[in-house]
Design an enzyme around this catalytic site. Structure first.
Site, PDB file in Angstrom:
ATOM      1  N   CYS A   1       0.827  -1.213   0.000  1.00 44.63           N
ATOM      2  CA  CYS A   1       0.000   0.000   0.000  1.00 44.63           C
ATOM      3  C   CYS A   1       0.858   1.259   0.000  1.00 44.63           C
ATOM      4  O   CYS A   1       0.669   2.162  -0.807  1.00 44.63           O
ATOM      5  CB  CYS A   1      -0.924  -0.037   1.215  1.00 44.63           C
ATOM      6  SG  CYS A   1      -1.937   1.418   1.376  1.00 44.63           S
TER       7      CYS A   1
ATOM      8  N   CYS B   1      -1.656   1.694  -3.015  1.00 45.08           N
ATOM      9  CA  CYS B   1      -2.633   2.760  -2.803  1.00 45.08           C
ATOM     10  C   CYS B   1      -2.043   4.179  -2.810  1.00 45.08           C
ATOM     11  O   CYS B   1      -2.540   5.053  -3.521  1.00 45.08           O
ATOM     12  CB  CYS B   1      -3.337   2.580  -1.457  1.00 45.08           C
ATOM     13  SG  CYS B   1      -3.440   0.902  -0.837  1.00 45.08           S
TER      14      CYS B   1
ATOM     15  N   GLU C   1     -25.833  14.965  -3.515  1.00 47.44           N
ATOM     16  CA  GLU C   1     -27.252  15.115  -3.140  1.00 47.44           C
ATOM     17  C   GLU C   1     -28.153  14.254  -4.014  1.00 47.44           C
ATOM     18  O   GLU C   1     -29.288  13.945  -3.633  1.00 47.44           O
ATOM     19  CB  GLU C   1     -27.689  16.587  -3.196  1.00 47.44           C
ATOM     20  CG  GLU C   1     -27.773  17.151  -4.600  1.00 47.44           C
ATOM     21  CD  GLU C   1     -28.287  18.598  -4.628  1.00 47.44           C
ATOM     22  OE1 GLU C   1     -29.239  18.909  -3.893  1.00 47.44           O
ATOM     23  OE2 GLU C   1     -27.724  19.412  -5.386  1.00 47.44           O
TER      24      GLU C   1
ATOM     25  N   GLU D   1      -6.862   1.766 -13.473  1.00 45.28           N
ATOM     26  CA  GLU D   1      -6.283   2.942 -12.815  1.00 45.28           C
ATOM     27  C   GLU D   1      -5.012   3.406 -13.527  1.00 45.28           C
ATOM     28  O   GLU D   1      -4.838   4.600 -13.808  1.00 45.28           O
ATOM     29  CB  GLU D   1      -5.974   2.620 -11.349  1.00 45.28           C
ATOM     30  CG  GLU D   1      -7.236   2.500 -10.508  1.00 45.28           C
ATOM     31  CD  GLU D   1      -6.965   2.192  -9.054  1.00 45.28           C
ATOM     32  OE1 GLU D   1      -7.829   2.490  -8.221  1.00 45.28           O
ATOM     33  OE2 GLU D   1      -5.900   1.643  -8.727  1.00 45.28           O
TER      34      GLU D   1
ATOM     35  N   HIS E   1     -26.910  21.205  -1.207  1.00 44.89           N
ATOM     36  CA  HIS E   1     -27.084  21.739  -2.543  1.00 44.89           C
ATOM     37  C   HIS E   1     -26.111  22.889  -2.806  1.00 44.89           C
ATOM     38  O   HIS E   1     -25.907  23.707  -1.916  1.00 44.89           O
ATOM     39  CB  HIS E   1     -28.528  22.233  -2.694  1.00 44.89           C
ATOM     40  CG  HIS E   1     -28.846  22.689  -4.083  1.00 44.89           C
ATOM     41  ND1 HIS E   1     -28.966  21.800  -5.124  1.00 44.89           N
ATOM     42  CD2 HIS E   1     -29.044  23.929  -4.579  1.00 44.89           C
ATOM     43  CE1 HIS E   1     -29.242  22.483  -6.232  1.00 44.89           C
ATOM     44  NE2 HIS E   1     -29.292  23.776  -5.929  1.00 44.89           N
TER      45      HIS E   1
ATOM     46  N   LYS F   1      -0.051   5.359  -6.011  1.00 48.02           N
ATOM     47  CA  LYS F   1      -1.068   5.328  -7.073  1.00 48.02           C
ATOM     48  C   LYS F   1      -1.980   6.539  -6.971  1.00 48.02           C
ATOM     49  O   LYS F   1      -2.250   7.228  -7.949  1.00 48.02           O
ATOM     50  CB  LYS F   1      -1.841   4.006  -6.946  1.00 48.02           C
ATOM     51  CG  LYS F   1      -2.902   3.710  -7.938  1.00 48.02           C
ATOM     52  CD  LYS F   1      -4.279   4.165  -7.557  1.00 48.02           C
ATOM     53  CE  LYS F   1      -4.828   3.788  -6.232  1.00 48.02           C
ATOM     54  NZ  LYS F   1      -5.446   2.479  -6.126  1.00 48.02           N
TER      55      LYS F   1
ATOM     56  N   TYR G   1      -9.137  -3.510 -11.632  1.00 49.29           N
ATOM     57  CA  TYR G   1      -9.067  -2.109 -11.212  1.00 49.29           C
ATOM     58  C   TYR G   1      -7.657  -1.536 -11.342  1.00 49.29           C
ATOM     59  O   TYR G   1      -7.487  -0.368 -11.669  1.00 49.29           O
ATOM     60  CB  TYR G   1      -9.666  -1.918  -9.815  1.00 49.29           C
ATOM     61  CG  TYR G   1      -8.747  -2.186  -8.645  1.00 49.29           C
ATOM     62  CD1 TYR G   1      -8.006  -1.163  -8.075  1.00 49.29           C
ATOM     63  CD2 TYR G   1      -8.627  -3.455  -8.081  1.00 49.29           C
ATOM     64  CE1 TYR G   1      -7.172  -1.395  -6.988  1.00 49.29           C
ATOM     65  CE2 TYR G   1      -7.799  -3.697  -7.008  1.00 49.29           C
ATOM     66  CZ  TYR G   1      -7.073  -2.669  -6.458  1.00 49.29           C
ATOM     67  OH  TYR G   1      -6.245  -2.901  -5.389  1.00 49.29           O
TER      68      TYR G   1
HETATM   69  P1  FAD Z   1       1.368  -6.063   2.032  1.00 46.10           P
HETATM   70  O1  FAD Z   1       0.997  -4.661   2.259  1.00 46.10           O
HETATM   71  O2  FAD Z   1       1.673  -6.484   0.651  1.00 46.10           O
HETATM   72  O3  FAD Z   1       2.639  -6.346   2.950  1.00 46.10           O
HETATM   73  C1  FAD Z   1       3.329  -7.557   2.922  1.00 46.10           C
HETATM   74  C2  FAD Z   1       4.757  -7.300   3.369  1.00 46.10           C
HETATM   75  O4  FAD Z   1       5.372  -8.548   3.701  1.00 46.10           O
HETATM   76  C3  FAD Z   1       5.642  -6.682   2.289  1.00 46.10           C
HETATM   77  O5  FAD Z   1       6.216  -5.511   2.781  1.00 46.10           O
HETATM   78  C4  FAD Z   1       6.690  -7.751   1.985  1.00 46.10           C
HETATM   79  O6  FAD Z   1       7.963  -7.194   1.691  1.00 46.10           O
HETATM   80  C5  FAD Z   1       6.727  -8.511   3.296  1.00 46.10           C
HETATM   81  N1  FAD Z   1       7.158  -9.905   3.180  1.00 46.10           N
HETATM   82  C6  FAD Z   1       6.648 -10.852   2.352  1.00 46.10           C
HETATM   83  N2  FAD Z   1       7.207 -12.046   2.601  1.00 46.10           N
HETATM   84  C7  FAD Z   1       8.113 -11.838   3.615  1.00 46.10           C
HETATM   85  C8  FAD Z   1       8.990 -12.711   4.320  1.00 46.10           C
HETATM   86  N3  FAD Z   1       9.035 -14.019   4.082  1.00 46.10           N
HETATM   87  N4  FAD Z   1       9.784 -12.179   5.277  1.00 46.10           N
HETATM   88  C9  FAD Z   1       9.720 -10.836   5.548  1.00 46.10           C
HETATM   89  N5  FAD Z   1       8.886  -9.986   4.928  1.00 46.10           N
HETATM   90  C10 FAD Z   1       8.085 -10.487   3.974  1.00 46.10           C
HETATM   91  N6  FAD Z   1      -5.967  -1.280  -1.545  1.00 46.10           N
HETATM   92  C11 FAD Z   1      -6.851  -0.336  -1.174  1.00 46.10           C
HETATM   93  O7  FAD Z   1      -7.526  -0.511  -0.153  1.00 46.10           O
HETATM   94  N7  FAD Z   1      -7.007   0.821  -1.880  1.00 46.10           N
HETATM   95  C12 FAD Z   1      -6.285   1.073  -2.993  1.00 46.10           C
HETATM   96  O8  FAD Z   1      -6.443   2.127  -3.625  1.00 46.10           O
HETATM   97  C13 FAD Z   1      -5.336   0.106  -3.422  1.00 46.10           C
HETATM   98  N8  FAD Z   1      -4.572   0.321  -4.499  1.00 46.10           N
HETATM   99  C14 FAD Z   1      -3.651  -0.607  -4.876  1.00 46.10           C
HETATM  100  C15 FAD Z   1      -2.890  -0.357  -6.000  1.00 46.10           C
HETATM  101  C16 FAD Z   1      -1.946  -1.275  -6.414  1.00 46.10           C
HETATM  102  C17 FAD Z   1      -1.118  -0.976  -7.647  1.00 46.10           C
HETATM  103  C18 FAD Z   1      -1.761  -2.475  -5.668  1.00 46.10           C
HETATM  104  C19 FAD Z   1      -0.743  -3.486  -6.099  1.00 46.10           C
HETATM  105  C20 FAD Z   1      -2.524  -2.740  -4.540  1.00 46.10           C
HETATM  106  C21 FAD Z   1      -3.478  -1.808  -4.142  1.00 46.10           C
HETATM  107  N9  FAD Z   1      -4.289  -2.022  -3.023  1.00 46.10           N
HETATM  108  C22 FAD Z   1      -5.207  -1.084  -2.659  1.00 46.10           C
HETATM  109  C23 FAD Z   1      -4.212  -3.284  -2.260  1.00 46.10           C
HETATM  110  C24 FAD Z   1      -3.414  -3.112  -0.966  1.00 46.10           C
HETATM  111  O9  FAD Z   1      -2.163  -2.555  -1.261  1.00 46.10           O
HETATM  112  C25 FAD Z   1      -3.258  -4.462  -0.296  1.00 46.10           C
HETATM  113  O10 FAD Z   1      -4.527  -5.056  -0.135  1.00 46.10           O
HETATM  114  C26 FAD Z   1      -2.586  -4.344   1.075  1.00 46.10           C
HETATM  115  O11 FAD Z   1      -1.323  -3.748   0.978  1.00 46.10           O
HETATM  116  C27 FAD Z   1      -2.459  -5.735   1.703  1.00 46.10           C
HETATM  117  O12 FAD Z   1      -1.780  -5.651   2.916  1.00 46.10           O
HETATM  118  P2  FAD Z   1      -1.005  -6.909   3.492  1.00 46.10           P
HETATM  119  O13 FAD Z   1      -0.606  -6.551   4.884  1.00 46.10           O
HETATM  120  O14 FAD Z   1      -1.789  -8.126   3.298  1.00 46.10           O
HETATM  121  O15 FAD Z   1       0.281  -7.083   2.568  1.00 46.10           O
END
Ligand code: FAD
Length: 456
Positions: free
Chosen positions: A45, A50, A446, A187, A441, A53, A183
């Protein structure tokens, strides 16, 4: 091999939306917490999702604003866009946010470990840090490793990029081909079109944005085409080659397309490789998604998982909600539940889309008799701009209960508008309550409280 058998109450793998929230909340409740992150703090994110973006979507909207300004009496000259400046400003802001996340964890007393983590068993995590391998014991482990974008298996796919690379492209792509119709594809198509690229979207399906209301899908497709995007439905890429004038795409109908950049926005898979799930016995489903029960507990009772790695609703607020439910379950009174009904969501195309609740088709299937209210109009702002941009607002009402079960908008700041209505819908608001609500308004919003006659 360095070894550390310190015992944590909670060991979080992944410092993204879900992981950071869980670690922080658990530590604030007095738990001894560690968090391992292999890349930049904040996860998808903050770094490649997010936030950057949305910053780029703001940048793209200026193109429309400059064009619109003339009708309001402004002469702004020939706008010039500096891609390098936008990238630098974004990078500085993201670096600031990385620091904020690190500080939040430090202030809460979370021990942060930089490196790749893997499960050795249900209570042991090994982290590959710069200082060497460290082994940690934990009462509970939370997997919050997110997802990762995929390329299509076509010849030359490695010449394309995924969304992760879009924020730092060098040089700016004058011709962008976007493969996909979800999406993220839409985007990036809108963003780069706004920033000045010539954008072609290639989507193999019948209409973009599967899962959204059909009228919304048609409406935004028409708006994207109107804004200059070359949207090709029922179109697939067969191969990509590097030619003398850029990348040469061969499409399934045999035609060709040239591009400077090919973006594959064709789906994301859970980040599970090298996580030690097999060793620990954590059960996985489709595409490796970690299977969890209603408390986000995996098949190994001491191991939990939240967010994109479970491949449910891949949204930041969902990962946050799940993380808080896990922390409450483990260290609180266990009453907090994450509700999956009426989760609002937005698509930051131009114009924006936002939606909450059921599509018309879903509502018909679930309730049978529904009333549909719909308004499609030119926003007041565009009466002076000369822009042909329109706005769509739609509500779906269950006739038996009068409850508003679906609310959809394509128009300016749709996300800001729909967030408020999502509260009303979560509270069970009926159409009668909407009717009794006084509008503000003149606003676009609205319209949702002044729709009187159903269209069907
Ligand atoms: P992540 O945020 O992906 O975090 C996972 C973390 O784990 C990463 O930092 C990674 O490096 C780390 N990791 C992975 N494996 C290991 C390991 N073995 N050891 C140590 N670290 C590790 N959501 C919205 O709500 N609104 C939006 O507008 C939106 N726009 C998006 C636009 C794009 C282009 C993308 C790709 C996604 C978007 N999302 C959006 C989705 C949102 O980013 C994700 O749903 C959210 O980040 C998920 O969070 P998470 O904690 O599951 O994983």
């Amino acid at each position: 091999m360095a070894s550390d058998t310190s015992r944590f109450d909670l060991f979080v793998i992944g410092g993204g939306s879900g992981g950071v929230r869980a670690a922080r909340m658990a530590a604030q409740r007095g738990a001894r917490v560690a968090l391992a992150e292999a890349a930049a703090m904040g996860g998808t994110c903050v770094n490649v999702g997010c936030i950057p973006k949305k910053l780029y979507a703001y940048a793209a909207h200026y193109a429309h604003d400059f064009a619109d300004a003339a009708g309001f009496g402004w002469d702004v000259g020939e706008p010039r866009f500096d891609w390098a400046r936008l990238k630098a400003n974004r990078a500085a802001e993201i670096a600031r946010l990385n620091g904020v996340y690190e500080q939040l964890l430090a202030d809460a007393g979370v021990q942060v470990l930089r490196g790749w983590a893997e499960l050795l068993d249900g209570h042991t995590v090994r982290v590959r840090t710069e200082a060497g391998l460290q082994t940690h014991a934990a009462r509970h482990i939370l997997l919050a490793t997110g997802g990762t974008p995929t390329l299509l298996p076509v010849p030359g796919a490695e010449l394309g990029v995924t969304s992760d690379s879009m924020f730092d492209l060098e040089p700016f792509p004058r011709r962008l081909a976007v493969v996909g119709g979800g999406y993220i594809a839409c985007e990036f198509a809108s963003i780069f079109q706004g920033l000045g690229a010539q954008v072609t979207v290639l989507y193999r399906g019948e209409q973009i944005l599967r899962g959204f209301d059909d009228e919304v899908r048609q409406f935004i497709a028409a708006e994207m085409i109107r804004s200059g995007i070359d949207l090709r439905l029922g179109s697939e890429v067969r191969a990509i080659e590097r030619g003398s004038a850029g990348l040469e795409l061969t499409l399934d109908d045999g035609s060709g397309l040239q591009a400077d950049t090919v973006l594959f926005a064709t789906g994301r898979v859970p980040n599970v490789n090298g996580l030690g799930l097999e060793a620990a016995g954590v059960r996985q489903g489709r595409h490796g998604a970690i299977e969890v029960d209603t408390h986000y507990r995996t098949s190994v009772p001491s191991v939990y998982a939240v967010g994109d790695v479970t491949a449910r609703l891949q949204l930041t607020p969902v990962a946050l909600g799940e993380a808080m439910a896990v922390v409450d379950h483990l260290f609180g009174d266990g009453r907090r539940r994450m509700g999956y009904e009426y989760i609002p969501t937005a698509v930051f195309t131009h114009p924006n889309i936002a939606t909450v609740g059921l599509t018309e088709a879903q509502a018909r299937e679930r309730f049978g008799q529904v009333a549909v209210y719909r308004s499609d109009f030119r926003p007041l702002r565009h009466t002076l701009t000369g822009s042909g941009e329109r706005c769509l607002m739609k509500m779906v009402v269950d006739k038996a209960t009068d409850r508003v079960v679906g609310l959809h908008m394509v128009g300016p700041d749709a996300g800001e508008v729909v967030q408020g209505f999502a509260v009303a819908m979560k509270a069970g608001a009926t159409k009668a309550v909407f009717d009794a609500t006084i509008g503000i308004h003149p606003t676009v919003a609205e319209e949702f409280v002044t729709m009187r006659e159903p269209v069907r």
